[in-house]
Design an enzyme around this catalytic site. Structure first.
Site, PDB file in Angstrom:
ATOM      1  N   PHE A 126       0.856  -1.190   0.000  1.00 34.46           N
ATOM      2  CA  PHE A 126       0.000   0.000   0.000  1.00 34.46           C
ATOM      3  C   PHE A 126       0.894   1.243   0.000  1.00 34.46           C
ATOM      4  O   PHE A 126       1.835   1.329   0.798  1.00 34.46           O
ATOM      5  CB  PHE A 126      -0.916   0.000   1.228  1.00 34.46           C
ATOM      6  CG  PHE A 126      -1.987   1.040   1.155  1.00 34.46           C
ATOM      7  CD1 PHE A 126      -3.012   0.931   0.231  1.00 34.46           C
ATOM      8  CD2 PHE A 126      -1.970   2.150   1.985  1.00 34.46           C
ATOM      9  CE1 PHE A 126      -4.007   1.895   0.146  1.00 34.46           C
ATOM     10  CE2 PHE A 126      -2.949   3.120   1.903  1.00 34.46           C
ATOM     11  CZ  PHE A 126      -3.981   2.989   0.982  1.00 34.46           C
ATOM     12  N   ARG A 372     -12.373  -4.591  -6.887  1.00 39.56           N
ATOM     13  CA  ARG A 372     -12.241  -5.320  -5.618  1.00 39.56           C
ATOM     14  C   ARG A 372     -13.617  -5.575  -5.011  1.00 39.56           C
ATOM     15  O   ARG A 372     -14.471  -4.684  -4.978  1.00 39.56           O
ATOM     16  CB  ARG A 372     -11.412  -4.528  -4.604  1.00 39.56           C
ATOM     17  CG  ARG A 372      -9.991  -4.270  -4.975  1.00 39.56           C
ATOM     18  CD  ARG A 372      -9.191  -3.789  -3.758  1.00 39.56           C
ATOM     19  NE  ARG A 372      -9.868  -2.730  -3.018  1.00 39.56           N
ATOM     20  CZ  ARG A 372      -9.404  -2.189  -1.888  1.00 39.56           C
ATOM     21  NH1 ARG A 372      -8.273  -2.639  -1.366  1.00 39.56           N
ATOM     22  NH2 ARG A 372     -10.053  -1.227  -1.269  1.00 39.56           N
TER      23      ARG A 372
END
Length: 411
Positions: A126, A372
């Site tokens: 991330f 997602r």
């Protein structure tokens, strides 16, 4: 497999009643709990009580009478069993980014006597995790650098005699790939490196045992699977074996041994309190407790079992019912390597996701071209999965999406 089969599975689901603990809007299939968890019903009353009574009537007395001062530690102890931590090893405080900075700084400090000057992480980590490591390295003297690896297979070789810290996110935010925490922590330890794990996509979604895995530090957020609310405070884990030597540059007064002595020099407190910094956001902390309360009614083993069933079902249905469309699964099929969200790529992924959202199926999008879908066993049902795929099929079959859809600030 039919929709009736899915309904029957919902009726037999031992976690089914926990759905009633959440306030989910009618007509919405919420598959974005991996980004922002749904609101526990108890949160509204709790927020009202904190604002109206504890703040509104009791005012500053509530730091003592309502237990505000002890909330970071108390919530940390509630959260600890979900990640294999002991009491007195977790505090809920600050943001994931700030806690990551503290953990990295402490790990680097522990390695200061060595010649190790490299922080290893994945390029696919991330971004904020990478940014925090780069920011810390740029402030440190003696040539600290961040080494980015491009694949999981490259990690062992990258953790060499120069590596001070291996920093990884346990479940990848894009793909849902789950690392073998125990194996990588053992490898790092054998090479003389420390490990810092980000549990943002793990806590409350997959079983984690930090002690059994031999991890050194961990951080994570509470607003995804733990359902603490938007921007809810994060958490940091420091095992007892590291607490006495745990120091970081953000030496705020809440981490002081005697904060109300108002001494001009900093003296760190003992224990997990060393990870605290400034005054705590009480209203947000109170919301975190509402989310954690629900986990006391189940187990991470039951949550994991349902998570795998939901994600297996979603993958099976998408691949069988949406066959012929340019969808590519990027999430591992292997259970041991899969978190609790499933990602598919599509050339027009953003547009397709926006069409899904307009039809009441809420997932999200991440570059490049990744849709997602998060599965939160506390409130996601098997019929939800069936209906979501049926809507996805209808959108794809009819090309009912606008490739010129204007992007919002948050995708």
């Amino acid at each position: 497999m039919t929709r009736e089969d899915c309904v029957a599975r919902d009726e037999r689901d031992p976690l089914g009643l926990l759905r009633n603990a959440f306030d989910l809007p009618e007509g919405v299939i919420y598959l974005d709990g991996n980004s922002l968890g749904a609101r526990p019903k108890a949160a509204l009353a709790r927020a009202t009580d904190v604002v109206a009574q504890e703040w509104g009537r009791d005012l500053i007395k509530s730091w003592n009478t309502a237990g505000w001062f002890d909330m970071p530690r108390r919530l940390g102890d509630m959260l600890a069993p979900l990640i294999g931590a002991a009491a007195g090893e977790v505090v809920v405080t600050d943001t994931t980014s700030l806690n990551l900075f503290k953990a990295l700084a402490a790990a680097v400090k522990l390695q200061a006597s060595s010649a190790r000057r490299v922080i290893v992480t994945e390029r696919s980590n991330f971004p904020t995790d990478i940014y925090m490591a780069q920011g810390l390295a740029s402030w440190l003297e003696r040539g600290y650098t961040v080494r980015l690896v491009d694949s999981v297979d490259e990690i062992p070789a990258a953790v060499d005699q120069d590596c001070a810290v291996l920093m990884l996110t346990h479940v990848n935010y894009r793909t849902g790939y789950q690392h073998d925490m125990a194996a990588l922590s053992a490898h790092a330890r054998a090479q003389g490196a420390l490990t810092v794990w980000d549990l943002a996509h793990s806590a409350g979604a997959v079983p984690v045992d930090l002690h059994a895995a031999g991890a050194d530090f961990a951080v994570g957020c509470t607003y995804k699977y733990l359902n603490g609310g938007p921007g809810a405070p994060a958490f940091i884990w420091v095992p007892q074996r590291h607490q006495a030597a745990f120091v970081h540059p953000l030496s705020g007064w809440w981490g002081h041994a005697a904060p109300f002595d108002m001494a001009p020099d900093f003296a760190p407190c003992s224990g997990i309190g060393r990870a605290l910094c400034g005054t705590q956001p009480v209203v947000s902390l109170a919301m975190v407790e509402c989310g954690l309360d629900i986990f006391a009614r189940t187990s991470m083993q039951d949550i994991r079992a349902k998570s795998l069933e939901l994600t297996d079902l979603f993958i099976e249905l998408v691949e069988s019912r949406c066959d012929g469309h340019p969808l590519e699964l990027v999430t591992p099929r292997e259970h041991a390597r899969r978190g609790s969200h499933v990602s598919f790529t599509h050339p027009h992924g953003y547009a397709v996701m926006q069409a899904l959202i307009e039809r009441g199926v809420i997932g999200d999008y991440r570059e490049p071209a990744i849709m997602r879908f998060g599965f939160t066993p506390l409130y996601t049902g098997y019929a939800d999965v069936w209906d979501a795929v049926a809507i996805l099929k209808d959108i794809l079959d009819g090309q009912a999406y606008d490739i010129n859809t204007r992007r919002g600030a948050v995708t």
